[in-house]
Motif scaffolding. Structure first.
Motif, PDB file in Angstrom:
ATOM      1  N   LEU B  33     -14.031  -9.042  -1.628  1.00  0.00           N
ATOM      2  CA  LEU B  33     -13.727  -7.964  -2.581  1.00  0.00           C
ATOM      3  C   LEU B  33     -12.251  -8.045  -2.938  1.00  0.00           C
ATOM      4  N   LEU B  34     -11.976  -8.091  -4.231  1.00  0.00           N
ATOM      5  CA  LEU B  34     -10.600  -8.040  -4.713  1.00  0.00           C
ATOM      6  C   LEU B  34     -10.509  -6.899  -5.717  1.00  0.00           C
ATOM      7  N   VAL B  35      -9.756  -5.868  -5.365  1.00  0.00           N
ATOM      8  CA  VAL B  35      -9.546  -4.769  -6.302  1.00  0.00           C
ATOM      9  C   VAL B  35      -8.212  -4.997  -6.992  1.00  0.00           C
ATOM     10  N   VAL B  36      -8.267  -5.173  -8.285  1.00  0.00           N
ATOM     11  CA  VAL B  36      -7.048  -5.387  -9.075  1.00  0.00           C
ATOM     12  C   VAL B  36      -6.662  -4.057  -9.716  1.00  0.00           C
ATOM     13  N   LEU B  37      -5.498  -3.548  -9.351  1.00  0.00           N
ATOM     14  CA  LEU B  37      -5.037  -2.242  -9.845  1.00  0.00           C
ATOM     15  C   LEU B  37      -4.036  -2.398 -10.989  1.00  0.00           C
ATOM     16  N   ASP B  38      -3.247  -3.464 -10.934  1.00  0.00           N
ATOM     17  CA  ASP B  38      -2.192  -3.682 -11.930  1.00  0.00           C
ATOM     18  C   ASP B  38      -2.186  -5.169 -12.305  1.00  0.00           C
ATOM     19  N   PRO B  39      -3.113  -5.555 -13.203  1.00  0.00           N
ATOM     20  CA  PRO B  39      -3.279  -6.987 -13.496  1.00  0.00           C
ATOM     21  C   PRO B  39      -2.019  -7.666 -14.032  1.00  0.00           C
ATOM     22  N   GLU B  40      -1.195  -6.897 -14.773  1.00  0.00           N
ATOM     23  CA  GLU B  40       0.022  -7.514 -15.332  1.00  0.00           C
ATOM     24  C   GLU B  40       1.007  -7.974 -14.265  1.00  0.00           C
ATOM     25  N   ASN B  41       1.061  -7.236 -13.173  1.00  0.00           N
ATOM     26  CA  ASN B  41       2.052  -7.552 -12.137  1.00  0.00           C
ATOM     27  C   ASN B  41       1.455  -8.150 -10.869  1.00  0.00           C
ATOM     28  N   SER B  42       0.142  -8.401 -10.886  1.00  0.00           N
ATOM     29  CA  SER B  42      -0.490  -8.923  -9.685  1.00  0.00           C
ATOM     30  C   SER B  42      -0.538 -10.449  -9.693  1.00  0.00           C
ATOM     31  N   GLU B  43       0.106 -11.022  -8.698  1.00  0.00           N
ATOM     32  CA  GLU B  43       0.064 -12.482  -8.535  1.00  0.00           C
ATOM     33  C   GLU B  43      -1.335 -12.912  -8.073  1.00  0.00           C
ATOM     34  N   LEU B  44      -1.997 -12.078  -7.257  1.00  0.00           N
ATOM     35  CA  LEU B  44      -3.365 -12.403  -6.812  1.00  0.00           C
ATOM     36  C   LEU B  44      -4.304 -12.484  -8.008  1.00  0.00           C
ATOM     37  N   ALA B  45      -4.198 -11.511  -8.918  1.00  0.00           N
ATOM     38  CA  ALA B  45      -5.048 -11.504 -10.107  1.00  0.00           C
ATOM     39  C   ALA B  45      -4.785 -12.754 -10.944  1.00  0.00           C
ATOM     40  N   LYS B  46      -3.518 -13.088 -11.098  1.00  0.00           N
ATOM     41  CA  LYS B  46      -3.126 -14.260 -11.873  1.00  0.00           C
ATOM     42  C   LYS B  46      -3.738 -15.528 -11.266  1.00  0.00           C
ATOM     43  N   ARG B  47      -3.618 -15.647  -9.941  1.00  0.00           N
ATOM     44  CA  ARG B  47      -4.147 -16.837  -9.262  1.00  0.00           C
ATOM     45  C   ARG B  47      -5.664 -16.879  -9.290  1.00  0.00           C
ATOM     46  N   ALA B  48      -6.311 -15.715  -9.361  1.00  0.00           N
ATOM     47  CA  ALA B  48      -7.773 -15.666  -9.417  1.00  0.00           C
ATOM     48  C   ALA B  48      -8.277 -15.750 -10.858  1.00  0.00           C
ATOM     49  N   GLY B  49      -7.355 -15.776 -11.821  1.00  0.00           N
ATOM     50  CA  GLY B  49      -7.740 -15.854 -13.227  1.00  0.00           C
ATOM     51  C   GLY B  49      -8.297 -14.546 -13.767  1.00  0.00           C
ATOM     52  N   ILE B  50      -7.845 -13.422 -13.195  1.00  0.00           N
ATOM     53  CA  ILE B  50      -8.340 -12.104 -13.598  1.00  0.00           C
ATOM     54  C   ILE B  50      -7.282 -11.385 -14.436  1.00  0.00           C
ATOM     55  N   LYS B  51      -7.708 -10.853 -15.592  1.00  0.00           N
ATOM     56  CA  LYS B  51      -6.751 -10.231 -16.501  1.00  0.00           C
ATOM     57  C   LYS B  51      -6.977  -8.738 -16.695  1.00  0.00           C
ATOM     58  N   LYS B  52      -8.104  -8.242 -16.137  1.00  0.00           N
ATOM     59  CA  LYS B  52      -8.409  -6.811 -16.308  1.00  0.00           C
ATOM     60  C   LYS B  52      -8.523  -6.123 -14.963  1.00  0.00           C
ATOM     61  N   LYS B  53      -8.159  -4.852 -14.947  1.00  0.00           N
ATOM     62  CA  LYS B  53      -8.338  -3.999 -13.768  1.00  0.00           C
ATOM     63  C   LYS B  53      -9.794  -4.014 -13.340  1.00  0.00           C
ATOM     64  N   GLY B  54     -10.034  -3.836 -12.062  1.00  0.00           N
ATOM     65  CA  GLY B  54     -11.419  -3.690 -11.639  1.00  0.00           C
ATOM     66  C   GLY B  54     -11.684  -4.234 -10.257  1.00  0.00           C
ATOM     67  N   ARG B  55     -12.961  -4.170  -9.873  1.00  0.00           N
ATOM     68  CA  ARG B  55     -13.412  -4.636  -8.563  1.00  0.00           C
ATOM     69  C   ARG B  55     -14.143  -5.962  -8.755  1.00  0.00           C
ATOM     70  N   TYR B  56     -13.683  -6.991  -8.053  1.00  0.00           N
ATOM     71  CA  TYR B  56     -14.236  -8.325  -8.233  1.00  0.00           C
ATOM     72  C   TYR B  56     -14.723  -8.910  -6.907  1.00  0.00           C
ATOM     73  N   ALA B  57     -15.759  -9.739  -6.981  1.00  0.00           N
ATOM     74  CA  ALA B  57     -16.205 -10.498  -5.813  1.00  0.00           C
ATOM     75  C   ALA B  57     -15.350 -11.754  -5.727  1.00  0.00           C
ATOM     76  N   LEU B  58     -15.182 -12.285  -4.534  1.00  0.00           N
ATOM     77  CA  LEU B  58     -14.420 -13.526  -4.402  1.00  0.00           C
ATOM     78  C   LEU B  58     -15.331 -14.731  -4.556  1.00  0.00           C
ATOM     79  N   ARG B  59     -16.570 -14.556  -4.116  1.00  0.00           N
ATOM     80  CA  ARG B  59     -17.506 -15.667  -4.200  1.00  0.00           C
ATOM     81  C   ARG B  59     -18.870 -15.131  -4.620  1.00  0.00           C
ATOM     82  N   VAL B  60     -19.431 -15.736  -5.659  1.00  0.00           N
ATOM     83  CA  VAL B  60     -20.746 -15.323  -6.159  1.00  0.00           C
ATOM     84  C   VAL B  60     -21.684 -16.504  -6.076  1.00  0.00           C
ATOM     85  N   ARG B  61     -22.849 -16.311  -5.468  1.00  0.00           N
ATOM     86  CA  ARG B  61     -23.817 -17.411  -5.376  1.00  0.00           C
ATOM     87  C   ARG B  61     -24.841 -17.290  -6.482  1.00  0.00           C
TER      88      ARG B  61
END
Ligand SMILES: [Zn+2]
Lengths: 155, 61
Positions: B33-61
């Motif tokens: 689970l990766l919760v992105v709260l501030d996509p503009e300033n999040s290095e984790l979001a940037k590295r995960a290729g995420i540009k919008k706020k929200g709740r994301y899975a790390l791995r989807v089968r």
């Protein structure tokens, strides 16, 4: 600007095992409602008993986790971004697997055994393997996540 | 409906179509689970290729 150093750091927080995701959800809600500058929070399946919080300062992380259920405290220091990269990239499960690759089975009834890859299905992300220790050859098909290439052993 | 993760962008949703990318390729089998709260300033979001706020899975089968 690309190439700019991140203005945030990663902090590990120790939490009750099994509650990682629940804690992430609670902390994310708190950050949003209380306006604490947290940029992201992560729980990886491989990282049991810990979550990772991204914030401009450790002070804000302490503020966020204070008094929170299932939180056991922040780990001193910061976590390197390179260390969490492997949890973030949607890497194909079959990466590094080819016909002939020797793998270790990491889950299921054959856990711990070595096997040889006989076929790779990239679409289904499945591999057909033959267990090396078995006295007879029995090909089995498993999800690619269930095997790991053994380092130093090439086909 | 139970939560599913989008195989395309990894957003976690209860909808039948991903509200983020409109994909209907959703999976119940996901981890992390990766919760992105501030996509503009999040290095984790940037590295995960995420540009919008929200709740994301790390791995989807
Ligand atoms: Zn999507």
């Amino acid at each position: 600007m690309s190439g700019e150093a991140p203005r945030t750091s990663l902090y590990a927080v120790k939490v009750t095992i099994g509650q990682e995701k629940a804690v992430v959800e609670m902390l994310a809600d708190r950050a949003a409602t209380e306006g604490i500058p947290i940029t992201a929070i992560l729980s990886a399946a491989e990282l049991k008993g810990y979550i990772i919080i991204e914030s401009p300062t450790p002070h804000h992380v302490d503020e966020l986790i204070r008094g929170m259920r299932h939180v056991r405290g922040r780990v001193q220091g910061v976590v390197d971004y390179a260390e969490v990269d492997r949890y973030l990239q949607a890497r194909p499960a079959v990466e590094g697997l080819a016909v002939g690759t020797i793998v270790e089975i990491i889950a299921g009834p054959f856990k711990g055994m070595q096997a040889k890859v006989m076929n790779v299905d990239k679409v289904k992300e499945e591999v057909t393997i033959e267990i090396l220790e078995a006295s007879y050859t029995l090909p089995i098909t498993v999800h690619a996540d269930y095997v790991r290439p053994i380092k130093g052993v090439s086909p | 409906m139970s939560e599913k993760a989008c195989r395309n962008c990894r957003l976690i949703t209860r909808d039948r179509v991903c509200p983020n990318c409109r994909s209907s390729d959703l999976s119940e089998d996901f981890t992390g689970l990766l919760v992105v709260l501030d996509p503009e300033n999040s290095e984790l979001a940037k590295r995960a290729g995420i540009k919008k706020k929200g709740r994301y899975a790390l791995r989807v089968r």
